[in-house]
Design an enzyme around this catalytic site. Structure first.
Site, PDB file in Angstrom:
ATOM      1  CG  ASP A   1      -2.073   0.971   1.115  1.00  0.00           C
ATOM      2  OD1 ASP A   1      -2.539   1.220  -0.007  1.00  0.00           O
ATOM      3  OD2 ASP A   1      -2.512   1.483   2.152  1.00  0.00           O
TER       4      ASP A   1
ATOM      5  CG  ASP B   1      -0.255   0.974   8.313  1.00  0.00           C
ATOM      6  OD1 ASP B   1      -0.045  -0.059   8.970  1.00  0.00           O
ATOM      7  OD2 ASP B   1      -1.374   1.326   7.934  1.00  0.00           O
TER       8      ASP B   1
END
Length: 372
Positions: A248, A265
């Site tokens: 991502d 993340d």
């Protein structure tokens, strides 16, 4: 055609959304997650806050910045129930720790230590992982447990993607991440499977009673045509190397400091092609994207070889992400946060706009791939 770099929430993952690991997500999954519960949960995992707490932006999980009594500032992520299994979350944590140990700037979870009876009156959290990085704690007997992890707070700003030197630096950074990523495979996290899960996502959307069918059906036809085009591209790309990737890698998950970039993340880490972590950083017209790609690969290839055949996957991967974006919102529509964030999702105008975007993707996939 002008492209805008995608900066979606981490939940809008570019590879297929998993089926629920522990049952469907409740309609109001975070209704009981009050500030007091957050502080108690950290206390139960041996981390006592001083009362200062700030909720950070996240649709998929709930994330809080918390000041501890010992002076540290940490970020606690409470995982959405039913999305990932414990094994999948712990693989994410292991990957983050591997990166940190290899001095690749990624924020790894803290090792947790359950408090002793003289440290808290709360029941201690159940800790999982080796070393333990995932906590599970219930507020009352019989209630659904909260699952959460805690990381150090690491600040930064958005990188200046218009600067070729910044893109080269990011390219080197991604190459270092992939060098670690190819050392061993994921066993539990998602594995790129082409269009299989995405076709299932399109089919499931047809069963949503609140989606306007008159506007949805043209979108569905166009989505299936686009997936056929993706399959055509994939058919000519046999034996691609798949490895652990961030999954991502958009500008919202990449922070810049004076010492360079770092990720905050890895929630969508998957097994996929290396280009998965490059294409979302590209924006503008074809000429501009080609220049950006050239700068990224100039940095990347100083540390790791890149299979240029993967450039043919850029527009197919963008197509999969666009479709899964709609599927992700639909899966979360019962969560009260989503109708507020996406107020036109159940309107004809949303689906007409998405149909136009997929038609543009069909045109893009008919063009020759970018070269660098």
């Amino acid at each position: 055609m002008t492209r805008t770099p995608l900066a979606y929430d981490a939940g809008m993952q570019p590879l297929p959304d998993p089926l629920p690991a522990t049952g469907e997500t409740p309609a109001q999954p975070y209704a009981g997650l009050t500030p007091d519960v957050v502080m108690d949960a950290l206390d139960a995992a041996g981390l006592r806050g001083d009362g200062r707490i700030l909720q950070l932006n996240s649709y998929e999980n709930r994330v809080f910045q918390i000041h501890l009594e010992d002076g540290r500032i940490v970020v606690a992520k409470f995982y959405r129930a039913g999305r990932w299994s414990d094994a999948q979350i712990l693989e994410e944590h292991t990957f983050a720790r591997e990166l940190a140990e290899a001095e690749v700037p990624a924020v790894a979870p803290l090792v947790l230590v359950a408090p002793t009876a003289d440290m808290t009156t709360l029941s201690p959290a159940t800790l999982r992982g080796t070393p333990p990085t995932l906590a599970q704690w219930t507020t009352t007997a019989g209630s659904t447990p909260w699952r959460y992890a805690v990381t150090p707070r690491c600040g930064g700003r958005s990188p200046e993607l218009e600067d070729p030197a910044v893109l080269e630096w990011i390219g080197r950074f991604l190459a270092r991440l992939h060098v670690v990523g190819e050392r061993r495979p994921f066993e539990h996290r998602l594995h790129f499977d082409g269009t299989l899960r995405v076709r299932a996502a399109v089919a499931s959307l047809a069963d949503s009673p609140w989606i306007p069918m008159g506007a949805f059906q043209p979108w569905q036809r166009t989505a299936l045509q686009a997936l056929d085009a993706v399959d055509d591209r994939l058919a000519g790309l046999a034996d691609l190397t798949l490895l652990r990737v961030h999954g991502d890698c958009h500008v919202g998950n990449l922070l810049w400091t004076p010492t360079g970039p770092h990720f905050v993340d890895l929630d969508d880490a998957v097994t996929g092609p290396a280009v998965q972590d490059l294409w979302m950083l590209l924006g503008g017209n074809r000429h501009e994207m080609q220049a950006q790609l050239g700068a990224l690969l100039d940095g990347y290839e100083t540390l790791r070889a890149f299979d240029r055949r993967e450039l043919a996957l850029i527009e197919p991967l963008r197509t999969l992400r666009l479709i899964l974006h709609s599927h992700w919102i639909a899966r979360r529509w019962d969560d009260p946060a989503f109708p507020i964030a996406f107020p036109n999702f159940d309107s004809p105008s949303y689906w007409a706009q998405q149909t136009t975007q997929l038609q543009e993707q069909l045109e893009a996939m008919a063009e020759p791939p970018l070269i660098a």
